[in-house]
Design an enzyme around this catalytic site. Structure first.
Site, short mmCIF file in Angstrom:
data_model
loop_
_atom_site.label_atom_id
_atom_site.label_comp_id
_atom_site.label_asym_id
_atom_site.label_seq_id
_atom_site.Cartn_x
_atom_site.Cartn_y
_atom_site.Cartn_z
N ASN A 17 11.96 31.32 14.76
CA ASN A 17 11.07 32.82 13.88
C ASN A 17 10.03 31.95 13.02
O ASN A 17 9.87 31.01 12.09
CB ASN A 17 12.50 32.95 13.22
CG ASN A 17 11.25 34.76 12.78
OD1 ASN A 17 10.19 34.87 13.58
ND2 ASN A 17 12.41 34.77 11.89
N PRO B 219 15.91 20.01 9.74
CA PRO B 219 16.79 20.28 11.04
C PRO B 219 17.52 21.65 11.22
O PRO B 219 17.62 21.84 9.70
CB PRO B 219 17.69 18.90 10.46
CG PRO B 219 17.89 18.66 9.82
CD PRO B 219 16.47 19.22 8.44
N LEU C 35 21.80 24.81 4.51
CA LEU C 35 21.34 26.24 5.44
C LEU C 35 20.94 26.94 4.46
O LEU C 35 21.36 27.13 3.33
CB LEU C 35 22.74 26.48 5.83
CG LEU C 35 23.43 25.66 7.19
CD1 LEU C 35 25.00 26.27 7.39
CD2 LEU C 35 22.62 25.74 8.44
N GLU D 13 20.38 35.82 14.75
CA GLU D 13 20.66 36.83 15.31
C GLU D 13 21.32 37.62 13.90
O GLU D 13 21.38 38.02 13.15
CB GLU D 13 21.34 36.99 16.15
CG GLU D 13 20.88 35.99 17.42
CD GLU D 13 20.80 34.22 17.34
OE1 GLU D 13 21.10 34.07 16.28
OE2 GLU D 13 20.59 34.27 18.75
N SER E 292 7.44 34.03 11.76
CA SER E 292 7.14 35.04 11.16
C SER E 292 7.01 35.11 9.69
O SER E 292 6.85 35.42 8.48
CB SER E 292 7.70 36.33 11.10
OG SER E 292 9.28 36.24 11.04
#
Length: 480
Positions: A348, A280, A321, A68, A350
């Protein structure tokens, strides 16, 4: 009458959160002790600032987590470009989002952790920062935050708004819906992801005139910048993977790794040198996967340890990350996790499709079903949604080197996956699988009409004709 009931429910909620504040504070300290909150800046969650507020207008963007938060960055950059005199404050909830997003934001953006939804924390935060507008991302509906901002006449907007079926059931309960309606009435703008999401908001008594459409912000997210050392390591890994078959399982939740590892074991019997990349959802889960596989005597390369793919290593675990997009570019096949276990809501898809991957996902994809439908309308083979991941799906999607390098077209490869992916297996077994796959395709799309399937003799004849035509076309490409 409805508004009065909403105010009454809110007073009850505010009283409850006020009374439970000491327990919430203890829980926050416990999370800090477990490493789930920032060790130095955890007090920001209680509404205490770490930076001075600059003079002038201020916009507050709030997102819960990394996905987000990344959606908000293009909007933030656009706001700064158009109104450089406006200060932007960005908040997120999770430490994983903090570690990645802080390097992606423009230098003049203030970045804090979001306050918990208790009266004291929200009031302290709003009084100190005094924003001119609050822009919430996706599904962040917090009564104390929304009602508190409205009382101070702060404009409210909800971007990329979504409401899952589970959340809708919770917010639409007879006792809660007056509060839901009261909160939604405080917004000046709501931009839902799809018409389905817009309908859910209207069923929750959201004023229809504040609902508009702008598309999914996830499509606007750019590439995440990588440190120079990490980029060099990625380039070295790309060289190591160049002559090996690769597939990736991304955003894997706990429990899904068993499915992926079973597929890996089956694939290894066919392609002994195959590489399985596992990403993960939470980095600490990568260490658990490494420990479990070490007990079985399986060698694993961990991204966080900067391990290299040595001979005999077939599993590469990305326990870092912000690198998912870059790893999508290293693999032709991406299995999107968070979608194979009941109660999951998907992730997601895309990003993998934009990188040119053939995409597989499970049946539980939540609001991402709208994204999958849109992509399948443009290309029916761009996303394959399966109920159970088995080795045959990966075998079908292993790319054919001669076709890929000859045409050098990701779109052509993806659109032709159903036709050419069977070439990955060679010899008699490959032709048998090819034959079975094409027979299944023809039964489904060519001669199946209103439940009619021809006589078995005609089926055999048709099968031979198909194989003759197919083998002729394959010889043109030098596949057999």
């Amino acid at each position: 009458m409805r508004r009065e009931r909403g105010k009454l429910v809110y007073k009850i909620y505010r009283a409850l959160t006020y009374g439970l504040s000491p327990l919430i504070h203890l829980h926050l300290r416990w999370r800090k002790f477990r490493g789930l909150e920032h060790p130095l800046r955890w007090r920001e969650r209680l509404g205490f600032p770490s930076f001075p507020r600059p003079p002038g207008p201020l916009l507050w963007f709030h997102a819960v987590s990394l996905g987000e938060g990344m959606c908000a960055i293009p909007v933030i950059k656009c706001c700064i470009e158009r109104r450089p005199d406006v200060t932007v404050l960005m908040t997120t909830t999770t430490t994983s989002a903090f570690e990645v997003i802080k390097h992606q934001l423009p230098n003049n953006v203030i970045y804090q952790f979001s306050p918990i939804d208790t009266p004291a924390a929200i009031d302290a935060f709003l009084c100190y920062w005094n924003p001119n507008a609050v822009i919430l991302i996706e599904s962040e509906l917090w009564p104390n935050l929304i009602i508190g901002a409205a009382k101070k006449r702060i404009a409210l907007a909800l971007l990329n708004a979504r409401m899952s079926a589970k959340s809708y059931d919770s917010w639409s309960q007879s006792f809660i819906i007056p509060l839901t309606s009261l909160m939604l009435s405080k917004f000046l703008l709501i931009l839902p992801l799809s018409t389905t999401q817009a309908i859910r908001f209207q069923l929750l008594q959201c004023p229809p005139f504040i609902i508009n459409f702008c598309g999914d912000l996830k499509y606007a997210v750019g590439n995440i910048e990588t440190a120079e050392g990490d980029q060099r390591a990625l380039e070295e890994l790309q060289v190591q993977l160049m002559n090996r078959k690769v597939w990736m399982a991304s955003s894997i939740h706990k429990g899904e790794e068993k499915v992926m590892l079973d597929v890996h074991k089956a694939l290894k019997q066919i392609h002994p040198d195959i590489i399985t990349i596992i990403v993960p959802r939470h980095p600490h889960h990568g260490e658990l996967i490494d420990l479990e596989l070490e007990k079985e005597g399986v060698r694993v390369a961990l991204r966080s340890r900067h391990d290299k793919l040595l001979p005999g290593t077939n599993i590469y675990v990305v326990d870092t990350l912000g690198e998912l997009k870059k790893f999508y570019r290293l693999t032709p096949i991406a299995v999107i996790g968070g979608s194979f276990l009941p109660g999951s809501a998907g992730h997601n898809i895309s990003e993998a499709a934009a990188a040119g991957c053939a995409v597989l996902t499970g049946p539980y994809i939540g609001h991402f079903s709208y994204m999958a439908i849109q992509m399948q309308r443009l290309n029916p083979l761009s996303v394959l949604q399966v109920w159970k991941l088995t080795v045959i799906y990966i075998i079908q999607l292993i790319c054919v080197p001669f076709f890929f390098y000859k045409y050098n077209s990701v779109d052509l490869l993806k659109s032709s996956t159903g036709l050419y992916s069977w070439f990955a297996l060679e010899g008699k077994d490959g032709r048998n699988i090819l034959r079975r796959g094409w027979l299944k395709w023809c039964k489904t799309y060519v001669v199946k009409f209103q439940g009619f399937w021809p006589h078995s003799c005609f089926k055999k004849l048709l099968n031979k004709l198909i194989m003759l035509c197919l083998m002729g076309s394959l010889k043109m490409f030098g596949a057999f």
